[in-house]
Design an enzyme around this catalytic site. Sequence first.
Site, PDB file in Angstrom:
ATOM      1  CB  ILE A 146      17.070 -27.000 -18.465  1.00 23.03           C
ATOM      2  CG1 ILE A 146      16.889 -28.175 -19.424  1.00 23.03           C
ATOM      3  CG2 ILE A 146      18.528 -26.765 -18.113  1.00 23.03           C
ATOM      4  CD1 ILE A 146      17.403 -27.896 -20.828  1.00 23.03           C
ATOM      5  CG  ASP A 147      13.362 -30.763 -19.180  1.00 20.98           C
ATOM      6  OD1 ASP A 147      14.072 -30.067 -19.928  1.00 20.98           O
ATOM      7  OD2 ASP A 147      13.417 -32.003 -19.148  1.00 20.98           O
TER       8      ASP A 147
HETATM    9  O1  F6P Z   1      15.763 -33.276 -19.181  1.00 20.42           O
HETATM   10  C1  F6P Z   1      16.694 -32.377 -19.662  1.00 20.42           C
HETATM   11  C2  F6P Z   1      16.885 -32.524 -21.139  1.00 20.42           C
HETATM   12  O2  F6P Z   1      17.843 -31.578 -21.567  1.00 20.42           O
HETATM   13  C3  F6P Z   1      15.612 -32.431 -21.973  1.00 20.42           C
HETATM   14  O3  F6P Z   1      15.184 -31.108 -22.143  1.00 20.42           O
HETATM   15  C4  F6P Z   1      16.040 -33.122 -23.229  1.00 20.42           C
HETATM   16  O4  F6P Z   1      14.944 -33.674 -23.917  1.00 20.42           O
HETATM   17  C5  F6P Z   1      16.949 -34.204 -22.734  1.00 20.42           C
HETATM   18  O5  F6P Z   1      17.390 -33.824 -21.441  1.00 20.42           O
HETATM   19  C6  F6P Z   1      18.151 -34.474 -23.602  1.00 20.42           C
HETATM   20  O6  F6P Z   1      18.849 -35.555 -23.069  1.00 20.42           O
HETATM   21  P1  F6P Z   1      20.304 -35.977 -23.566  1.00 20.42           P
HETATM   22  O7  F6P Z   1      21.294 -35.064 -22.895  1.00 20.42           O
HETATM   23  O8  F6P Z   1      20.434 -37.367 -23.117  1.00 20.42           O
HETATM   24  O9  F6P Z   1      20.352 -35.810 -25.043  1.00 20.42           O
END
Ligand code: F6P
Length: 369
Positions: A146-147
Amino acid sequence: MKQRKKKIRKIAILTGGGDCPGLNAAIRAVVKSAIHELGLNHVIGVQDGFAGLIEQRVRKLRYADVSGIITLGGTVLGASNRANPFKIPRERKGEMTWEDRSDEVVRYCEKLKVEALICLGGDGTLGIAQKLFQKGIPVIGIPKTIDNDLLETDVTIGFDTAVAKACQAIDTLHSTAQSHHRVMIVETMGRNAGWIALYSGIASGGDILLIPEIPYDLEKICTVVEERSRRGRRFSILVVAEGARPRGGRQMYQEEIAGSGTDHRLRLGGIGKKIAGDLNRHGMEARYAILGHLLRGGWPSTSDRMLATHLGVEAVRAIADRDFGKMIAWKNGAVARVSLHQVIRGQRLVPKNHPYLEIARSLNVCLGI
Ligand code: F6P
């Protein structure tokens, strides 16, 4: 005489890193086109990303297994954003050590007789994929996160849906901000890149957009809110990316992820709350909402379904051509095969001269400075 390439008989697929909408559409496209184009009977589905290769957990994906999944969020294969065969955490006498079990993974792929491994993932997953490629595994990458922060592709699977979901949330918060004459702060995900905040902020008519690429000045934000108030706009919508930070300050994070085999060791988050506190101290009424994983769940948008389907089919074509070590990218309105090596050089951040930053400025949207 043209030499005919040997028929591919077995391919595998995994989804690594955090999940996102559109993964199932890509899995479906890979399985269906592998059956139609390569004449396979099934594709090997690796469960829970690289964890499945380390722990030897796979299952067959036949036509019926992928029928009807194009609309589903998440991934039917499961994902893991910690498992890295090159760096597996081990606690010994209270100390964290790391183990490289990549040779085991190579041997397991040989045992499975896998002639191609498709890895759907972001920078972490594709970095591991590249290292496995160097160890002899024929790998193809598909960009998803999504980033939207992957190099060598204009867009990644999941981004469009995340922006749509962020917009929906910001639209909803608009009315309550208006009724209470408040500053409503919306924190989006995105890690070190501001793509989600920038796109959703512009598309939902945000007044202040803060992204990691442009450290913000609190005084400027206060001035903008006060000026708007003087002009009769007694509310403001502030969209902030989780990785944003004040000038001279640091990113906010929730926790350090112990035992993470990936490069992303900090769980970002909390900047919305910090700014709300700062504005309250300056005499403004502010509230914040963190969109977090809401941006990663649920149905994929039409664009993500199309992108995922396109990239999935092209991945199978690349396998037929034995064009390994590549990521199937989307560049200038068409699919392209780019070297994985090029993709993992860094992160694709919002460039200072991005047209949407210029558009924001033309609309008098504050970018925090
Ligand atoms: O890389 C995708 C993402 O959703 C980022 O936007 C976010 O910082 C991270 O993953 C969150 O990771 P997790 O699902 O491990 O909390």
